[in-house]
Design a protein around this motif. Sequence first.
Motif, mmCIF file in Angstrom:
data_model
loop_
_atom_site.group_PDB
_atom_site.id
_atom_site.type_symbol
_atom_site.label_atom_id
_atom_site.label_comp_id
_atom_site.label_asym_id
_atom_site.label_seq_id
_atom_site.Cartn_x
_atom_site.Cartn_y
_atom_site.Cartn_z
ATOM 1 N N GLU A 92 0.880 -1.088 0.021
ATOM 2 C CA GLU A 92 -0.118 0.062 -0.147
ATOM 3 C C GLU A 92 0.679 1.160 -0.056
ATOM 4 O OE1 GLU A 92 -3.054 1.045 -0.187
ATOM 5 O OE2 GLU A 92 -3.699 -0.964 -0.927
ATOM 6 N N LYS A 93 0.496 2.392 -0.593
ATOM 7 C CA LYS A 93 1.070 3.450 -0.492
ATOM 8 C C LYS A 93 0.696 4.435 0.841
ATOM 9 C CE LYS A 93 -2.041 3.602 -2.448
ATOM 10 N NZ LYS A 93 -3.606 3.699 -2.436
ATOM 11 N N PRO A 94 1.571 5.467 1.090
ATOM 12 C CA PRO A 94 2.878 5.639 0.465
ATOM 13 C C PRO A 94 3.767 4.752 0.977
ATOM 14 C CG PRO A 94 2.304 7.019 2.229
ATOM 15 C CD PRO A 94 1.096 6.274 2.165
ATOM 16 N N ILE A 95 4.928 4.641 0.547
ATOM 17 C CA ILE A 95 6.222 3.880 1.053
ATOM 18 C C ILE A 95 6.253 4.201 2.714
ATOM 19 C CG2 ILE A 95 8.676 2.972 0.989
ATOM 20 C CD1 ILE A 95 8.435 4.156 -2.160
ATOM 21 N N ASP A 96 6.535 5.569 2.683
ATOM 22 C CA ASP A 96 6.690 6.169 4.117
ATOM 23 C C ASP A 96 6.175 7.533 3.982
ATOM 24 O OD1 ASP A 96 7.914 5.277 6.878
ATOM 25 O OD2 ASP A 96 8.241 7.431 6.273
#
Lengths: 330, 330, 330, 330
Positions: A92-96
Amino acid sequence: MIRVAVLGAGRIGKIHAANVKNCPGAKLVVVADPFGTNAKDLADKLGCEHTTDASQALARADVDAVVIGTPTDTHVTFLLEAVKLGKAVLCEKPIDLDMEKSLWAANEVKRLNGKVMLAFNRRFDPTSQAMRKAIDAGEVGAVRQVIISSRDPGMPPRDYVAHSGGIFRDMVIHDLDMARWLLGEEPTEVFAMASNLVDPTIEEFNDHDTVMLQLRTASGKQCHINCCREAVFGYDQRMEVFGSTGMLLQDNLRPSTIRRWTKDATDAREPLLNFFLERYQEAYANELQAFIRALQLNAPLPTTVDDGVQALRLAEAALRSVASGRFEKV
Amino acid sequence: MIRVAVLGAGRIGKIHAANVKNCPGAKLVVVADPFGTNAKDLADKLGCEHTTDASQALARADVDAVVIGTPTDTHVTFLLEAVKLGKAVLCEKPIDLDMEKSLWAANEVKRLNGKVMLAFNRRFDPTSQAMRKAIDAGEVGAVRQVIISSRDPGMPPRDYVAHSGGIFRDMVIHDLDMARWLLGEEPTEVFAMASNLVDPTIEEFNDHDTVMLQLRTASGKQCHINCCREAVFGYDQRMEVFGSTGMLLQDNLRPSTIRRWTKDATDAREPLLNFFLERYQEAYANELQAFIRALQLNAPLPTTVDDGVQALRLAEAALRSVASGRFEKV
Amino acid sequence: MIRVAVLGAGRIGKIHAANVKNCPGAKLVVVADPFGTNAKDLADKLGCEHTTDASQALARADVDAVVIGTPTDTHVTFLLEAVKLGKAVLCEKPIDLDMEKSLWAANEVKRLNGKVMLAFNRRFDPTSQAMRKAIDAGEVGAVRQVIISSRDPGMPPRDYVAHSGGIFRDMVIHDLDMARWLLGEEPTEVFAMASNLVDPTIEEFNDHDTVMLQLRTASGKQCHINCCREAVFGYDQRMEVFGSTGMLLQDNLRPSTIRRWTKDATDAREPLLNFFLERYQEAYANELQAFIRALQLNAPLPTTVDDGVQALRLAEAALRSVASGRFEKV
Amino acid sequence: MIRVAVLGAGRIGKIHAANVKNCPGAKLVVVADPFGTNAKDLADKLGCEHTTDASQALARADVDAVVIGTPTDTHVTFLLEAVKLGKAVLCEKPIDLDMEKSLWAANEVKRLNGKVMLAFNRRFDPTSQAMRKAIDAGEVGAVRQVIISSRDPGMPPRDYVAHSGGIFRDMVIHDLDMARWLLGEEPTEVFAMASNLVDPTIEEFNDHDTVMLQLRTASGKQCHINCCREAVFGYDQRMEVFGSTGMLLQDNLRPSTIRRWTKDATDAREPLLNFFLERYQEAYANELQAFIRALQLNAPLPTTVDDGVQALRLAEAALRSVASGRFEKV
């Protein structure tokens, strides 16, 4: 058969798990969630195993691929754990929310030759797919302007806003990805303006609820995005691609096609599908299928960690632009 | 320059007179109406002469063409007077409510080589014209089914109903003409059913307010017409031509293109233009221009007395069918 | 948990079996089909047992309900077998192509107090449901006219036509059921006309490909139905309910909401979803759920064998009308 | 009766003169154009006097009001001549391409108590009027975002571009006026970006063909405008007003309501009306009527020279923004 572990049994995890269950060529092995009852309930419903330990689930020998639907601040950890074990990942986004950490994670993925797909679900919506195919087929000629309207049905809870990373990283990031995808060329500059017209009290978090952006690519293609945290008529998701030989429009979805005629109005349609889970139901299923199909064919994944990094970069530039009042380089 | 007399300064006469005034190649000479003030007011507004004597107006040496917008029972008289004097005529429909008298008048016109155009205004509506042209261009292939919806905004006054000749001769006749024109082949059989769902008291006049018809041509083409004397959302005028390679639809007109979105409805449009004077404003102007242009070019008139007779014949067959419960031959 | 056997593993059986599989509160126990491979393939995909013996499947002690998706001429046999064993039944329509046999079966069901639901899937379409609810809520006031357009994407194979029972019993019967359901009052008279405009060679079977019907209820409500075996733009399914205070329209479905603008056309939408399996996908799922829910609540089934008989009666009256050219009593 | 002189017998002068002719309460006295034949042809057609001397025409004792449709660089001269003689004026926009001269003229008008209406025709379009009324009636609650799409059907001739003052002063100025009018609050900041995607050779004039703007008001209301000098499907004029309780959309106009269905597309509408003369035909007539009505009632004119100055100010700010890459204060 691709054997899948789903991490997270919350709102989005449930969607992913059910889609794995129904996806030809995939087998749902286990769902993991620190709230054991959530995991158990979902597993019972779908007929698979469950655990409270995500790391253990992704490490299982009978798991080929991992779908990460856990809270954002755990994405990088599970992502890299899975990659190191040679598992394919749909994350799922965001990565971070943090740019540096995202970049570092993306580099790690590349260094380790990881197979990671970022879950930009909207690209898999049937109408968005039809638009992309029409552009590729030359139907609109050279793209000149892209217009994206994106409004949520209502303000999220105050606590959600506080930890969301702000409207640009949390909400507009989806539209920034669509902008990149539809323009077919990387935006190089971003201008953004932001207001608080729905709930002025969220200024406290240095956040906004109503924003507009303009983007430009190196060759001069233009994109406009407008967003608001609240639209009384439902989840407003429209797009327009205007080119040298034509234009493509994407309309909203409604529960049915009924149209009402009375003495006050004619041809009135229903309010829109409430929110992203309903609006992008088909997109989520298509996304999962695209992931599984790419793994089966050993083909490139349709979206990558770089897409995640680039969307975040645009969001960061938008934030800088709000502060500076300038057209910011990406 | 075609010099024109307009007979009748009522609702429809006013429309015709103004259209003559604005029509290139036409000159409005005189308007006639037994109510002298009506004639004078209209003449003053449009800058022409006026009289209470229609026969005198049509006989003037400086009049080349006559537009008849007087009450139905005077049509035949003025029509034949004008024809005998060699004047071209644009005559409101119907020729007469009586079939025999209509036939006799039509024969007289033919015997005298009269130039008479029946005012089937709907044929000159821009959308109807676009449909006819598309059919002629082969866009729908062979026509299979024509569907016509035609609903008035509200019941006419009781006195009007009493002298209207009934819904088939007064209202459906327009749709029967459209049916003939769009089918491109003469209907040979008619079935009709009739109800009183708006105002049951008009049964007293042996009349109905809600009807449905089906027509068939020799080669098996089909047509359906539905009519009602009352539609709360305005004057409902829709058509559909379904053929072997495509379909054409005609939508209603509204005062503006505004669409409203609220929490209860999306994309709601305005109620329809109120009635025929508003809905067919452009059609009336086009009709007048087509009449003048045909006279200038000495070309065949686009509609004839035979069209008037044939539409009346279909209306009569419909009436017989209501009584017999049978598919009636025309 | 309602334990279900699905009889028939063909086109419609596959739909039903998958819907049972996904239906909360239902458990798919076994699928039966004389073509063993069909049954096995479907069972393997959905994770249930299979057999070539339908009678055995429906008789199993661990089966509470039976879904009949076998060829029409076997419906009555399996229906009554199941009823006699006290199983609830969801049976594809028609009960039988023969009126007498249908009536006899319906009486048997009633005599045996059988729980049988006839699969009129269109009633469970979200838009049809929205229309019915709007009518019930009084949105259109008193219903005056119902208009149903129903066109298939293409002629069925010649062999199918030969054994279909004819267009009225095979195709129009669905629209006749919708007419009854939307009018909210039983039609008492039917007029029908029929042409062969697509494939004249099916006259050999005394069948037609293009038909129009008109129905009337005792109180004078009217309904029009138009059908054709071929529409190049896809499966055309539209409905209109016109009443004293408003109107409801049902539009077609398309694969996406994309709209195309070029120099030749604007706002162009995609061709329609191909045929009933695609168009009514959601309706089939809703239908199955309604069946299961009614069994769980021990509530009346939403459709009955009487609905099947009545629709067939209307189709028979239409056939008589084509022959007689008369408005036929039902 | 308001007696009117029309200055200019070109494209826009013809429109105005015909509208004066048809406007209740107005009388067309004279048309003036340095090209004598143009003036004479128009005068002959409409039945009024003509002259090559605009100053003489506006000074006539039998002229109460002057409509200025001459080239832009003559606006200020005739405007002030007329005002000094106490004539009311309807002046085409812009006042002048030069900001200082415009301001000076506006001040002169005010000093002299002149009655001057600037011809912002789009405000008088029926749909725009319906939108403004709906906003005033509180239908959308508090306005949050306004979106304006405005695209011409094709590049103007090279010579026109050279003397146009550039896309912002020549084309976008109309949209800037609509923005002010719909926002109901003065924009205080403007951001603009500009590309050459249609005809790169006009960079020679320091001009652009494809632009996007964002505006913000003091209270944070937002507006986006997108423009292009070329759209293959016709003159694209759409607007959207999004507020706290609803949204209003304005669609384009087409020649007819025909919708085409084929195997390739469904519900396809015609290309748009070609350009502003066709699209805003009704708006021009309404504008003239509003001018005359205000004079008759001695009521305030609906638009003023200040509106002209303010729209030009926004265009100038947009130009500065293109150069600076900054959000520019107005």
